[in-house]
Design an enzyme around this catalytic site. Structure first.
Site, mmCIF file in Angstrom:
data_model
loop_
_atom_site.group_PDB
_atom_site.id
_atom_site.type_symbol
_atom_site.label_atom_id
_atom_site.label_comp_id
_atom_site.label_asym_id
_atom_site.label_seq_id
_atom_site.Cartn_x
_atom_site.Cartn_y
_atom_site.Cartn_z
ATOM 1 N N HIS A 125 0.873 -1.480 0.079
ATOM 2 C CA HIS A 125 0.008 0.082 0.265
ATOM 3 C C HIS A 125 0.782 0.931 0.064
ATOM 4 O O HIS A 125 0.166 2.112 0.056
ATOM 5 C CB HIS A 125 -1.156 0.229 1.118
ATOM 6 C CG HIS A 125 -1.846 -1.039 1.575
ATOM 7 N ND1 HIS A 125 -2.980 -0.911 -0.093
ATOM 8 C CD2 HIS A 125 -2.039 -1.788 2.305
ATOM 9 C CE1 HIS A 125 -3.191 -2.562 0.433
ATOM 10 N NE2 HIS A 125 -3.563 -3.064 1.657
ATOM 11 N N ALA A 126 2.207 1.453 0.389
ATOM 12 C CA ALA A 126 2.705 2.621 0.622
ATOM 13 C C ALA A 126 3.262 3.465 -1.107
ATOM 14 O O ALA A 126 3.154 2.241 -1.826
ATOM 15 C CB ALA A 126 4.190 1.723 0.816
#
Ligand SMILES: [Zn+2]
Length: 257
Positions: free
Chosen positions: A36-37
């Protein structure tokens, strides 16, 4: 957080080096897969996006990378990093973004520019069980990866899709995971595997142990498997099957030719 995140990212770089530079058939970093980063911000328990970093390093070497994400959440950070290129094919199977973080991952997110058709999304209805999940996986992942003919396979193997996971509503068991990971292992591509989410620790330890044994070519003790996986019936069965049919059709229609 910075130093711990550097260690988990570095472990995926080591896995890449084992496979690409030292000829290992597969290497796995179950602390990685922090999908998700984003380029300039942390998101969804993820500080640095190790799968995207490894995909980019391989692409910089001129390699074609297939990234397959079977975490319950959409692999949005990896998709965003390679949305405009055909050098990384991203395929994510996940719980429908209308019902789960991060709220993205629909079939019409299919890339832009030369990346059109190289971002593939298979959003699955809540309560999707083993039979429906495996049907979606088989319809989308093997045909598209084989059509793409990557130089390297990267897999994100979050196990928050498990039926006992407290954060999500997919209903898959160790049976689905054995099916998917055996397919990864049967491909001819060098393979870098990562972990991901997983919030029922008993399901995590059993599933990832089982997957590790598959990577080693070892037999699987029966106690690692779920004894009695849930099977949807009645109206729920119909809803799940119709949703999966639509997701498969839309994902294949969105894909590169
Ligand atoms: Zn997840």
């Amino acid at each position: 957080m910075h130093e711990a995140s550097l260690l988990t990212t570095g472990a995926t770089l080591v896995a890449m080096a084992e496979v690409i530079d030292r000829g290992a058939r597969v290497a796995v970093n179950y602390a990685g897969g922090l999908h998700h980063a984003m380029r300039r911000r942390a998101s969804g328990f993820c500080v640095y996006n190790d799968p995207a970093i490894v995909c980019a390093l391989l692409a910089d070497r001129g390699m074609k990378v297939a990234y397959v994400d079977i975490d319950a959440h959409h692999g949005d950070g990896v998709q965003a990093a390679f949305y405009e290129t055909d050098q990384v094919l991203t395929i994510s199977l996940h719980q429908d973004g209308r019902t789960l973080f991060p709220g993205t991952g629909f079939a019409d997110e299919r890339g832009s520019g030369s990346g059109i058709g190289y971002s593939i999304n298979v959003p699955l209805a809540p309560y999707t069980d083993d039979a429906a999940y495996m049907r979606a996986f088989d319809a989308v992942v093997p045909p598209l990866v084989e059509r793409y003919r990557p130089d390297v396979l990267l897999t994100q193997q979050g196990i928050d899709s498990h039926f006992s996971d407290p954060l999500t509503h997919l209903m898959v068991s160790t049976r689905t995971r054995e099916h998917c990971v055996r397919w990864f292992g049967a491909t001819p591509y060098p393979w870098v595997a990562m972990g991901g989410g997983g919030y029922d620790l008993d399901a995590v330890r059993r599933t990832w142990s089982m997957e590790y044994l598959i990577m080693l070519g070892a037999s699987i003790p029966s106690e690692l498997h779920d004894p009695d996986p849930p099977v949807a019936t009645g109206a729920r069965r119909t809803m799940i099957d119709e949703a999966v049919d639509g997701a498969m059709r839309d994902a294949l229609a969105a894909a590169f030719r």
